[in-house]
Design an enzyme around this catalytic site. Structure first.
Site, short mmCIF file in Angstrom:
data_model
loop_
_atom_site.label_atom_id
_atom_site.label_comp_id
_atom_site.label_asym_id
_atom_site.label_seq_id
_atom_site.Cartn_x
_atom_site.Cartn_y
_atom_site.Cartn_z
N HIS A 89 38.01 48.14 42.31
CA HIS A 89 38.57 47.05 41.51
C HIS A 89 39.73 47.57 40.65
CE1 HIS A 89 38.07 43.33 38.87
NE2 HIS A 89 38.82 44.12 38.12
N GLU A 90 39.49 48.68 39.95
CA GLU A 90 40.54 49.23 39.06
C GLU A 90 41.71 49.77 39.87
OE1 GLU A 90 40.26 48.33 36.14
OE2 GLU A 90 38.13 47.85 36.20
N GLN A 131 46.72 46.33 32.76
CA GLN A 131 46.07 45.23 32.04
C GLN A 131 46.44 45.20 30.56
OE1 GLN A 131 41.98 46.19 33.89
NE2 GLN A 131 41.89 43.98 33.57
N CYS A 185 36.52 40.28 35.56
CA CYS A 185 37.73 41.04 35.27
C CYS A 185 38.18 40.65 33.86
CB CYS A 185 38.82 40.71 36.29
SG CYS A 185 40.39 41.56 35.97
N LEU A 186 38.48 41.64 33.04
CA LEU A 186 38.89 41.34 31.65
C LEU A 186 40.18 40.54 31.61
CD1 LEU A 186 38.02 44.73 29.89
CD2 LEU A 186 36.74 42.58 29.79
N HIS A 222 44.12 47.16 40.70
CA HIS A 222 45.03 46.80 39.61
C HIS A 222 46.29 47.66 39.64
CE1 HIS A 222 43.03 43.74 37.25
NE2 HIS A 222 41.93 44.44 37.12
N GLY A 279 35.46 48.62 32.92
CA GLY A 279 36.62 49.27 33.51
C GLY A 279 37.88 48.59 33.01
ZN ZN Z 1 40.10 43.70 36.58
#
Ligand code: ZN
Length: 166
Positions: free
Chosen positions: A134-135, A49, A92-93, A138, A44
């Protein structure tokens, strides 16, 4: 289409609320988000991000198992949640190398637009529900660290900062 650099926490843009997509063309953004997510081996990725402060994210929770299920959500709204809390580790990236145990609702009902504008509503559970929450976080400037107890946060944040220090 291109692979974009992914912002790393604590970049301040990861703590800002994103703006709704109005009428702008976001096809290129969505294509870049998918390219960037797959290149980073993620499931995701949200627009903030990569520094684009718009309410857009992409996900594909099954591609690593060989069955791609790409989904792009524009201006998503969580309409309802089945408020049974489930705790699981999340990566998380933007916070590489740290798994954070986050409590999420077990299932959510989401309304979103496709990049072309068609509106959908559907129920999600399991890992998909977790990924969406989660997304979605963000888009509101919330990361996994914001969802855990202060003592655990201090510990995990310390480990993360120690690992990323040059
Ligand atoms: Zn994330």
């Amino acid at each position: 289409m291109s692979v974009l650099p992914i912002l790393r926490w604590p970049d301040p843009r990861l703590s800002q609320r994103c703006d709704p997509v109005e009428h702008e063309d976001i096809d290129a953004l969505v294509a870049d988000l998918f390219d960037t997510m797959y290149a980073a081996q993620g499931r995701g990725l949200a627009a903030p991000q990569v520094g684009v402060m718009k309410r857009v994210f992409v996900m594909d929770v099954t591609w690593k198992e060989g069955t791609p299920s790409p989904l792009a959500m524009v201006n998503p709204t969580i309409m309802a949640a089945e408020r049974v809390p489930v705790v699981a580790d999340e990566g998380c990236l933007s916070i590489p190398g740290v798994m954070v145990p986050v409590e999420r609702n077990v299932a959510v009902t989401v309304q979103w637009s496709e990049p072309k504008g068609d509106i959908h509503m559907a129920d999600f559970d399991g890992f998909e529900a977790r990924c969406i929450q989660h997304e979605f976080d963000h888009l509101n400037g919330t990361v996994t660290f914001d969802r855990i107890a202060p003592d655990l946060r201090a510990e995990l944040e310390g480990a993360y900062m120690a690992q990323t220090r040059p």
